[in-house]
Design an enzyme around this catalytic site. Structure first.
Site, PDB file in Angstrom:
ATOM      1  N   SER A 127      24.593  52.832  45.035  1.00 29.56           N
ATOM      2  CA  SER A 127      24.821  52.493  46.446  1.00 29.56           C
ATOM      3  C   SER A 127      24.415  51.031  46.573  1.00 29.56           C
ATOM      4  O   SER A 127      23.386  50.690  47.135  1.00 29.56           O
ATOM      5  CB  SER A 127      23.966  53.387  47.358  1.00 29.56           C
TER       6      SER A 127
ATOM      7  N   LYS B 227      21.688  55.853  56.874  1.00 28.03           N
ATOM      8  CA  LYS B 227      20.769  55.235  55.914  1.00 28.03           C
ATOM      9  C   LYS B 227      19.550  54.693  56.638  1.00 28.03           C
ATOM     10  O   LYS B 227      19.672  54.127  57.741  1.00 28.03           O
ATOM     11  CB  LYS B 227      21.478  54.113  55.174  1.00 28.03           C
TER      12      LYS B 227
ATOM     13  N   LYS C  60      18.129  57.417  47.755  1.00 29.30           N
ATOM     14  CA  LYS C  60      18.534  56.070  47.327  1.00 29.30           C
ATOM     15  C   LYS C  60      17.281  55.323  46.876  1.00 29.30           C
ATOM     16  O   LYS C  60      16.664  54.598  47.657  1.00 29.30           O
ATOM     17  CB  LYS C  60      19.240  55.332  48.475  1.00 29.30           C
TER      18      LYS C  60
HETATM   19  P1  13P Z   1      20.978  46.076  47.406  1.00 27.88           P
HETATM   20  O1  13P Z   1      21.857  46.884  46.470  1.00 27.88           O
HETATM   21  O2  13P Z   1      21.457  44.696  47.641  1.00 27.88           O
HETATM   22  O3  13P Z   1      19.537  46.139  46.987  1.00 27.88           O
HETATM   23  O4  13P Z   1      21.065  46.778  48.841  1.00 27.88           O
HETATM   24  C1  13P Z   1      20.285  47.866  49.149  1.00 27.88           C
HETATM   25  C2  13P Z   1      20.644  48.491  50.409  1.00 27.88           C
HETATM   26  O5  13P Z   1      19.813  49.159  50.979  1.00 27.88           O
HETATM   27  C3  13P Z   1      21.998  48.374  50.968  1.00 27.88           C
HETATM   28  O6  13P Z   1      22.262  49.416  51.870  1.00 27.88           O
END
Ligand code: 13P
Length: 393
Positions: A331, A180, A262
Site C-alpha cells: 500500500s 485508513k 498496514k
Molecule cells: P508511504 O508508502 O509513502 O510510506 O506512504 C504511507 C501511507 O500511509 C500512504 O497512505
C-alpha cells in the site's frame, strides 16, 4: 442505555453434567472442563460486506495505490516538480494516476484524500466511478494527522475520532469502502509506554467505528525509519506495538476478518551503519508478523516509509518467497509515485509517459506480491531512497 449480553459472543459453556454408565451402576459427575460450542463472528450490520471488501482488496497479484496525501503533503510532491499547490494541479495529478489504463490489473484499492473522494475528472466523471470501473475499491484517509502527545518523550498522537462515525457514514455514501488511519511510533524517542498505548487504542477505536459504518479499516501503526538503531531493536518495538494493537482491536470487538494491517517493514533505522538485505528484512518482518498477527487478518499491506521504489519492491518480493498465512502486499505512496512525478513534470504531453511509469511500478509490485519480481533492468531513478527525517503525511 440498557445493555444485554450478545449470546453469539459467549463461546464457552463453563460446566457440563453427564451420566457415566459402568455395567449396571451409574453415577453423575460434574466436569469442570469447558466445552467449545462455536466460533461465530460477531454479527454486525456490515460484517459480510466488510469481509468481502477486505478479500477483494487482498486479491492475488494486487495491492493498494495510496494517494491520500493531505493538501500540505500534496504541495510538497508538486513542489518537487516546480508546480504550485492549487486544487487544479492536485486534480490534474490525481486524474493522471487514477485514469491510467490497465491499472486495475495490479491495483485493488486506492486511498484518497477527502478532496479527491468528492472530486471529478476534468470531463466531469467522479473519481470514485473511474476507480469502480477498473474494479479498484475507493478508500479514504480519515485520520486528522499527528499532534504532540503531552506527557510523552516528545512523541505524537493521531487525532480524528471526534465526529468520525458521521464522517464515515458520509464517506460510505460517497462510495468509499475502506478507510485508513496512520499513527506513528518513534524508536529513538523510546517509544514510551504511553505513546504505544495511545497509538494502539486510537487505532482500535477508529477500526471499530469504521466497521460500524461499512468501511474496512486499514490499521496503520507506522514505526518510523528515523534513528540509528539495528534491525533487532525495530523487531522488539514492532513486537510490542503490534501486540498492543491486536489486544485493543480485540477489546473493541473488531472483526479481524474485516480489517487490513498496514505496517512498516522491520528494517534497521535509516541512519544505522549497516543496511539490511531484502532477505534479512523479510525474515525479521515475517518473524514478528507470525508472532503477533492472527491469520484471520486477510491482508498485510506494507507502507514504503521512505525506501526507494526498488527497495520496497525487492523487500516485498523476498517476503513472498514462501507461503504466508496472509496476503502479503503493498500500500505504497512514495514507492509508487516517485517515478511518475519525475516523468510527468506537470506537462500534458508527458501524461502518457507518466502513466506508463505508474504501470511499471504497479506491475513490479504485483510480481513481488506473487514472489516473482526481479530488479534486472530497473531505472536508476527507481533506486533512489526517499527517506526524510521526521516525515509527516
Ligand atoms: P508511504 O508508502 O509513502 O510510506 O506512504 C504511507 C501511507 O500511509 C500512504 O497512505
Amino acid at each position: 442505555m440498557a445493555c444485554k449480553l450478545n449470546a453469539a459472543s459467549s463461546q464457552w459453556i463453563g460446566q457440563q453434567s453427564f451420566t457415566q454408565r459402568n455395567g449396571s451402576s451409574s453415577s453423575t459427575r460434574l466436569l469442570s472442563t469447558p466445552r467449545r460450542v462455536s466460533f461465530p463472528i460477531q454479527a454486525k450490520a456490515y460484517t459480510d460486506e466488510l469481509i468481502q471488501t477486505a478479500k477483494t482488496i487482498a486479491s492475488p497479484g494486487r495491492g493498494i495505490l495510496a494517494i491520500d496525501e493531505s493538501n500540505a503533503t500534496a504541495g510538497k510532491r508538486l513542489a518537487s516538480i516546480g508546480l504550485d499547490n492549487t486544487e487544479v494541479n492536485r486534480q490534474a495529478y490525481r486524474q493522471l494516476l487514477l485514469t491510467t489504463p490497465g491499472l486495475g490489473e495490479y491495483i485493488s484499492g486506492s486511498i484518497l484524500f477527502e478532496e479527491t473522494l468528492y472530486q471529478s475528472t476534468t470531463d466531469g466523471k467522479k473519481f470514485v466511478d473511474v476507480l469502480r470501473e477498473q474494479n479498484i475499491v475507493p478508500g479514504i484517509k480519515v485520520d486528522k494527522g499527528l499532534v504532540p502527545l503531552p506527557g510523552s518523550n516528545n512523541e505524537s498522537w493521531c487525532q480524528g475520532l471526534d465526529g468520525l462515525a458521521s464522517r464515515s457514514a458520509e464517506y460510505y455514501k460517497q462510495g468509499a469502502r475502506f478507510a485508513k488511519w496512520r499513527t506513528v511510533v518513534s524508536v529513538p524517542c523510546g517509544p514510551s509506554a504511553l505513546a504505544v498505548k495511545e497509538a494502539a487504542w486510537g487505532l482500535a477505536r477508529y477500526a471499530a467505528i469504521s466497521q460500524d459504518n461499512g468501511l474496512v479499516p486499514i490499521v496503520e501503526p507506522e514505526i518510523l525509519l528515523d534513528g540509528d538503531h539495528p534491525i533487532e531493536r525495530t523487531l522488539e518495538v514492532a513486537e510490542k506495538v503490534w501486540a498492543e494493537v491486536f489486544y485493543y482491536l480485540a477489546e473493541n470487538n473488531v472483526v479481524f476478518e474485516g480489517i487490513l494491517l498496514k505496517p512498516s517493514m522491520v528494517t534497521p533505522g535509516a541512519e544505522h551503519k549497516e543496511k539490511a538485505s531484502p532477505e534479512a528484512i523479510a525474515k525479521h518482518t515475517l518473524t514478528v508478523l507470525k508472532r503477533r498477527v492472527p491469520p484471520a487478518v486477510p491482508g498485510i499491506m506494507f507502507l514504503s516509509g521512505g525506501q526507494s521504489e526498488v527497495e520496497a519492491t525487492l523487500n516485498l518480493n523476498a517476503m513472498n518467497q514462501s507461503p504466508n498465512p496472509w496476503h502479503v502486499s503493498f500500500s505504497y505512496a512514495r514507492a509508487l509515485q516517485n517515478s511518475v512525478l519525475k516523468a510527468w513534470q506537470g506537462r500534458p504531453e508527458n501524461v502518457e509517459a507518466a502513466q506508463q511509469a505508474l504501470l511499471i511500478r504497479a506491475k513490479a509490485n504485483s510480481l513481488a506480491q506473487l514472489g516473482r519480481y526481479s530488479a534486472d533492468g530497473e531505472a536508476d531513478e527507481a533506486k533512489k531512497g526517499m527517506f526524510v527525517k521526521g516525515y509527516t503525511y
